[in-house]
Design an enzyme around this catalytic site. Structure first.
Site, short mmCIF file in Angstrom:
data_model
loop_
_atom_site.label_atom_id
_atom_site.label_comp_id
_atom_site.label_asym_id
_atom_site.label_seq_id
_atom_site.Cartn_x
_atom_site.Cartn_y
_atom_site.Cartn_z
N LEU A 1 0.83 -1.41 0.16
CA LEU A 1 0.18 0.11 -0.11
C LEU A 1 1.21 1.47 0.29
O LEU A 1 1.99 1.26 0.59
CB LEU A 1 -0.62 0.49 1.21
CG LEU A 1 -2.03 -1.30 1.52
CD1 LEU A 1 -2.96 -1.10 2.63
CD2 LEU A 1 -3.04 -1.13 0.09
N ASN B 1 0.34 3.94 1.08
CA ASN B 1 0.63 4.68 2.79
C ASN B 1 1.39 4.12 3.94
O ASN B 1 0.50 4.39 5.21
CB ASN B 1 -1.30 5.45 3.49
CG ASN B 1 -1.93 4.89 3.05
OD1 ASN B 1 -1.64 3.29 2.87
ND2 ASN B 1 -3.17 4.65 3.89
N CYS B 2 1.94 2.88 3.80
CA CYS B 2 1.63 1.65 4.25
C CYS B 2 4.03 2.04 4.85
O CYS B 2 4.23 2.45 3.79
CB CYS B 2 2.21 0.66 3.61
SG CYS B 2 2.73 -0.78 4.87
N ASP B 3 4.11 2.39 6.07
CA ASP B 3 5.04 3.44 6.17
C ASP B 3 6.03 1.86 5.87
O ASP B 3 7.52 2.02 5.44
CB ASP B 3 5.63 3.17 7.81
CG ASP B 3 4.57 4.58 7.64
OD1 ASP B 3 4.14 5.33 7.39
OD2 ASP B 3 4.17 4.77 9.96
N ARG C 1 6.96 1.85 1.99
CA ARG C 1 7.71 2.95 1.99
C ARG C 1 9.33 2.40 1.97
O ARG C 1 9.68 3.28 1.73
CB ARG C 1 7.50 4.49 2.36
CG ARG C 1 5.89 4.91 1.62
CD ARG C 1 5.70 5.92 2.41
NE ARG C 1 5.00 6.34 3.60
CZ ARG C 1 3.97 7.03 3.87
NH1 ARG C 1 3.33 7.98 3.13
NH2 ARG C 1 4.17 6.59 5.63
#
Length: 105
Positions: free
Chosen positions: A6, A8-10, A13
């Site tokens: 995803l 927006n998944c840390d 990233r």
């Protein structure tokens, strides 16, 4: 190399930042194709489902009883992340020390 997760998944990233030239594929926007999902399920089985996620906690006991493939099709965010496919086709799950060691990081 592709990172399935995803945007927006840390953790996704972090993996993307560490892997030069890797491409992030957001599984909410572009679900895993059947062949890749079957391959990942064959390798990781029920470990592909993140049972510690908010999505999992929101499921009823009846929904949780469904097979992993059905759960991941209905709720892509349930997939443990990231799922990394190397240029050689190898699949790695999670951003663990073992995954980083395998990738030479």
């Amino acid at each position: 190399m592709k990172i399935y997760g995803l945007k927006n998944c840390d953790t996704c990233r972090k993996a993307l930042k560490s892997l030069d030239g890797a491409q992030l594929v957001d599984i909410r926007e572009t679900p895993l194709d059947d062949a890749l999902l079957d391959l990942a399920l064959g390798q990781f089985a029920e470990n592909l489902v993140n049972t510690r996620s908010t999505t999992w906690r929101g499921l009823s006991p009846e929904e949780r009883a469904h097979p992993p493939r059905d759960l991941l099709r209905a709720h892509p965010a349930l997939m443990k992340r990231p799922l990394i496919q190397t240029a050689g086709g190898e699949l790695l799950l999670g951003w663990t020390p073992d995954t980083r060691k395998t990738l030479g990081i």
